[in-house]
Write a protein that holds these residues in place. Structure first.
Motif, PDB file in Angstrom:
ATOM      1  N   THR A  10      -0.663 -25.127  40.404  1.00 43.86           N
ATOM      2  CA  THR A  10      -2.140 -24.785  41.836  1.00 43.86           C
ATOM      3  C   THR A  10      -3.222 -25.590  40.312  1.00 43.86           C
ATOM      4  O   THR A  10      -3.972 -26.696  41.395  1.00 43.86           O
ATOM      5  N   ARG A  47      -1.596 -10.101  30.690  1.00 45.93           N
ATOM      6  CA  ARG A  47      -2.772 -11.079  30.227  1.00 45.93           C
ATOM      7  C   ARG A  47      -2.066 -12.593  31.263  1.00 45.93           C
ATOM      8  O   ARG A  47      -2.786 -13.307  31.937  1.00 45.93           O
ATOM      9  N   VAL A  93      -3.178 -12.096  35.002  1.00 49.71           N
ATOM     10  CA  VAL A  93      -4.493 -12.155  34.863  1.00 49.71           C
ATOM     11  C   VAL A  93      -4.861 -13.750  35.062  1.00 49.71           C
ATOM     12  O   VAL A  93      -6.067 -14.478  35.848  1.00 49.71           O
ATOM     13  N   GLN A  94      -4.418 -14.661  34.072  1.00 51.70           N
ATOM     14  CA  GLN A  94      -4.752 -15.753  34.027  1.00 51.70           C
ATOM     15  C   GLN A  94      -3.948 -17.067  34.449  1.00 51.70           C
ATOM     16  O   GLN A  94      -4.209 -18.017  34.469  1.00 51.70           O
ATOM     17  N   ASP A 126      -7.183 -15.412  38.947  1.00 53.67           N
ATOM     18  CA  ASP A 126      -8.069 -16.388  38.520  1.00 53.67           C
ATOM     19  C   ASP A 126      -7.935 -17.513  39.600  1.00 53.67           C
ATOM     20  O   ASP A 126      -8.855 -18.060  39.914  1.00 53.67           O
ATOM     21  N   TYR A 127      -6.625 -17.473  40.288  1.00 58.62           N
ATOM     22  CA  TYR A 127      -6.717 -18.769  41.565  1.00 58.62           C
ATOM     23  C   TYR A 127      -6.426 -17.908  42.757  1.00 58.62           C
ATOM     24  O   TYR A 127      -6.021 -18.376  43.591  1.00 58.62           O
ATOM     25  N   ILE A 141      -8.596  -6.720  31.838  1.00 58.10           N
ATOM     26  CA  ILE A 141      -7.916  -6.645  31.401  1.00 58.10           C
ATOM     27  C   ILE A 141      -7.553  -7.660  29.691  1.00 58.10           C
ATOM     28  O   ILE A 141      -8.132  -9.643  29.988  1.00 58.10           O
ATOM     29  N   CYS A 142      -7.561  -7.974  28.626  1.00 60.82           N
ATOM     30  CA  CYS A 142      -8.036  -8.822  27.924  1.00 60.82           C
ATOM     31  C   CYS A 142      -6.704  -9.850  27.519  1.00 60.82           C
ATOM     32  O   CYS A 142      -5.428  -9.306  27.717  1.00 60.82           O
ATOM     33  N   ILE A 143      -7.040 -11.027  28.104  1.00 60.53           N
ATOM     34  CA  ILE A 143      -5.489 -12.200  27.357  1.00 60.53           C
ATOM     35  C   ILE A 143      -6.030 -12.540  26.486  1.00 60.53           C
ATOM     36  O   ILE A 143      -5.210 -13.851  26.690  1.00 60.53           O
ATOM     37  N   ARG A 183     -12.000 -20.131  30.089  1.00 58.00           N
ATOM     38  CA  ARG A 183     -10.465 -20.377  30.073  1.00 58.00           C
ATOM     39  C   ARG A 183     -10.406 -22.038  29.003  1.00 58.00           C
ATOM     40  O   ARG A 183     -10.605 -22.730  29.623  1.00 58.00           O
ATOM     41  N   LYS A 215     -15.151 -21.151  33.503  1.00 53.33           N
ATOM     42  CA  LYS A 215     -14.040 -20.731  34.779  1.00 53.33           C
ATOM     43  C   LYS A 215     -14.102 -21.703  35.829  1.00 53.33           C
ATOM     44  O   LYS A 215     -12.908 -22.248  36.529  1.00 53.33           O
TER      45      LYS A 215
END
Ligand SMILES: Cc1cc2nc3c(=O)[nH]c(=O)nc-3n(C[C@H](O)[C@H](O)[C@H](O)COP(=O)(O)OP(=O)(O)OC[C@H]3O[C@@H](n4cnc5c(N)ncnc54)[C@H](O)[C@@H]3O)c2cc1C
Ligand code: SF4
Lengths: 422, 117
Positions: free
Chosen positions: A174, A195, A198-199, A203-204, B6-8, B48, B74
């Motif tokens: 992406t 994690r 999520v990221q 996020d996308y 959720i903690c990343i 991020r 972000k």
């Protein structure tokens, strides 16, 4: 012929850590043999961060993590033979290898550490029906193309498999301008870390289809369409649930297999459940003087655990070289009870090595609220601990005191489910 | 406002609840204190770390892995990618060398994540 006290096969994080640890224990004649142009193994292509939180207490990218160990090796006089492929190892600990400068040659070593890593399962290994056009890659191959060769593999992408490598590649593609249409997972849960869900996906806005699988690949030269279907509780596709995605690329992230051809050539017994060598608690295989660690022993999700395990293998190899010892022929055998896929180590030697040992294992299904127990053959409970969540995708680790096992021959590691909800 | 996150920050992935109901921002559900900070930033101005590669010349490598030395907003991730993709680095380059400073006025540098001699 070359002669070394210690030969390490594979220069990934496992091999580098084993070398550094053996050096620190006083071994001075060490060679690391690596088939690639560089050491660092798979970490060279893992440019994302998330490595080293346990070991260095900071978040590093893969190349940075490998770089730290390469630096430690550079500060010693450990020999590093790159572009050198090991072809065969004999039960007498002779290593046969080939490289552009020495040609075909032999190395004899007092001890060997096996750290060859793993490879990816391919489409053949999981058999998806449909055409065989180009545009189907394993996620790791795509990762190497994008991150090392700088070559984009496609524009519209479907990913099969929601393990961490699949999730990381969804984000990576992406960021590089591709459209990731779907991540498809046959199980009702993701195999990746929260994690990363999520990221890499949320996020996308990349959709995750749980309990779905790829049922057809269409295209003449290049992938044109991928068909995705819902599966029932037996993982069989449900007719009538097909969704068609117009895409040019399918990435497969469907698992890793330890690379054990050399282990087998040396006649070392393999555990069919971990797909790696059977080892004692000092990481020694059943062939005296040969140790194993890292992904060749069992597939790890966290490089920090690889490092810890490999440090132990390197240390034991050093002990073996400096003060030779033999394992007892009556070790405690660890068996897999309900809920447990495999354990590493599989054998405990109460007469040698350290007083405590880490035990790694994986559960075979998602467990909400369970008790990890280790029970001797006569029913004595040697260890018991409650744990709220356990997933097959996450390796579990417990620490055992070997003195608990005195007087026993076998012990079973199992999970008792339920009955302890908080 | 109450948000579930959720903690990343580490593989543990704790489930956080961030709330401003009491008048100030409170975080619950964390296991360590990094979770508090993450919860507050994520609820107000999420950031991020970007990891990617840039072109490198003068070596047998063709891509140099790089990362932002800290989190960038972000909402600016794709703009940052565009800016990073303009960069070409000449080897030798060392881990930690700045390859693009203060990207898009965020105050964050983009640094090399490996050494290429
Ligand atoms: C794609 C991917 C993403 C990952 N992401 C993360 C992450 O985000 N965070 C994290 O903590 N962990 C992550 N991991 C896990 C972690 O990186 C691995 O567990 C770790 O790199 C394994 O190290 P290793 O040394 O055992 O194997 P490898 O890194 O695979 O190294 C093995 C080395 O042996 C060499 N070799 C093999 N056979 C021979 C031979 N016959 N002769 C000579 N050399 C040989 C290979 O060339 C290679 O360099 C990831 C793993 C993969 C595969
Ligand atoms: S709160 Fe702490 S332990 Fe929990 S995920 Fe965040 S960093 Fe990890």
């Amino acid at each position: 012929m070359f002669q070394y006290d210690l030969a390490i096969i594979g220069g990934g994080p496992a091999g580098l850590a084993a070398a550094v640890s053996a050096w620190n224990e006083g071994v001075r004649s060490i060679v690391i043999i690596e088939r690639d142009d560089v050491t660092g193994g798979i970490l060279n292509q893992c440019i994302h961060n998330g490595f080293g939180l346990h070991y260095f207490k900071e978040e590093l990218t893969g190349p940075e993590y490998a770089g730290r160990f390469e630096q430690m090796v550079a500060e010693t006089s450990i020999d590093v033979k790159k572009q050198t492929m090991v072809l065969n190892i004999t039960p007498e600990k002779m290593i046969y290898a080939v490289n552009p400068t020495d040609g075909y040659f032999a190395i004899s070593a007092k001890a060997i550490v096996l750290s060859m890593g793993c490879r990816e399962r391919t489409r053949g290994a999981i058999s998806i029906p449909g055409d065989r056009p180009s545009g189907v890659f394993t996620a790791g191959t795509a990762q190497r193309y994008v991150n090392i060769e700088g070559y984009m593999v496609g524009k519209r992408v479907v990913i099969l498999g929601s393990g961490d490598i699949g999730l990381i590649m969804a984000r990576r593609m992406t960021l590089e301008g591709a459209k990731v249409l779907a991540v498809v997972e046959i199980m009702p849960y993701s195999n990746g870390l929260n994690r990363n869900l999520v990221q890499c996906l949320d996020d996308y806005d990349i959709p995750l289809y749980l309990s779905h699988t790829v049922t057809d690949i269409r295209g003449k030269r290049r992938v044109e369409q991928v068909v995705v279907s819902k599966v029932d509780e037996n993982r069989a596709p449900i007719p009538g649930t097909e969704m068609t995605f117009d895409c040019d690329t399918l990435l497969l992230s469907v698992g890793l297999i330890p690379e054990n051809e050399l282990t087998k050539s040396a006649g070392i017994p393999i555990d069919r459940r971990s797909n790696g060598a059977i080892v004692f608690d000092d990481m020694q295989t059943e062939l005296e003087g040969v140790f194993a660690c890292g992904n060749v022993l069992h597939v790890h999700d966290l490089v920090d655990f690889v490092t810890a395990e490999s440090m132990k293998a390197g240390k034991s190899a050093a002990q073996y070289i400096l003060y030779p010892y033999q394992h007892t022929d009556q070790p405690v055998e660890l068996q897999n009870g309900p809920g447990v896929t495999y354990t590493v180590p599989q054998k405990l030697d109460l007469t040698a090595g350290e007083a405590k040992t880490d035990l790694f294992f994986r559960v075979n299904h998602v467990i909400h609220g369970g008790t990890i127990t280790v029970q001797a053959e006569d029913g004595t409970v040697l260890f018991s601990r409650k744990k709220a969540h356990m997933l097959p995708a996450e390796m579990e680790k417990i620490t055992l005191d070997k003195s608990w096992f005195v007087g026993h021959h076998t012990a079973t590691v199992s999970i008792q489910e339920g009955a302890n909800e908080k | 406002m109450t948000k579930e996150l959720i903690c990343i920050c580490c593989p543990q992935g704790c489930r956080l609840t961030v709330s401003d109901e009491s008048g100030e921002l409170t975080v619950t559900g964390y296991t360590c204190k990094r979770g508090i900070e993450y919860g507050k930033t994520e609820a107000t101005a999420p950031t991020r770390v970007i990891t990617t590669t840039v072109a490198v010349t003068g070596s047998s490598w063709c891509r140099l892995p790089v990362k932002t030395a800290g989190g960038v907003p972000k909402s600016k991730i794709f703009d940052c990618m565009d800016a990073i993709n303009q960069v070409t680095v000449q080897a030798p380059v060392h881990t930690g060398d700045v390859v693009l400073s203060n990207i898009l006025e965020t105050g964050v540098d983009v640094v090399a994540a490996r050494t290429i001699e």
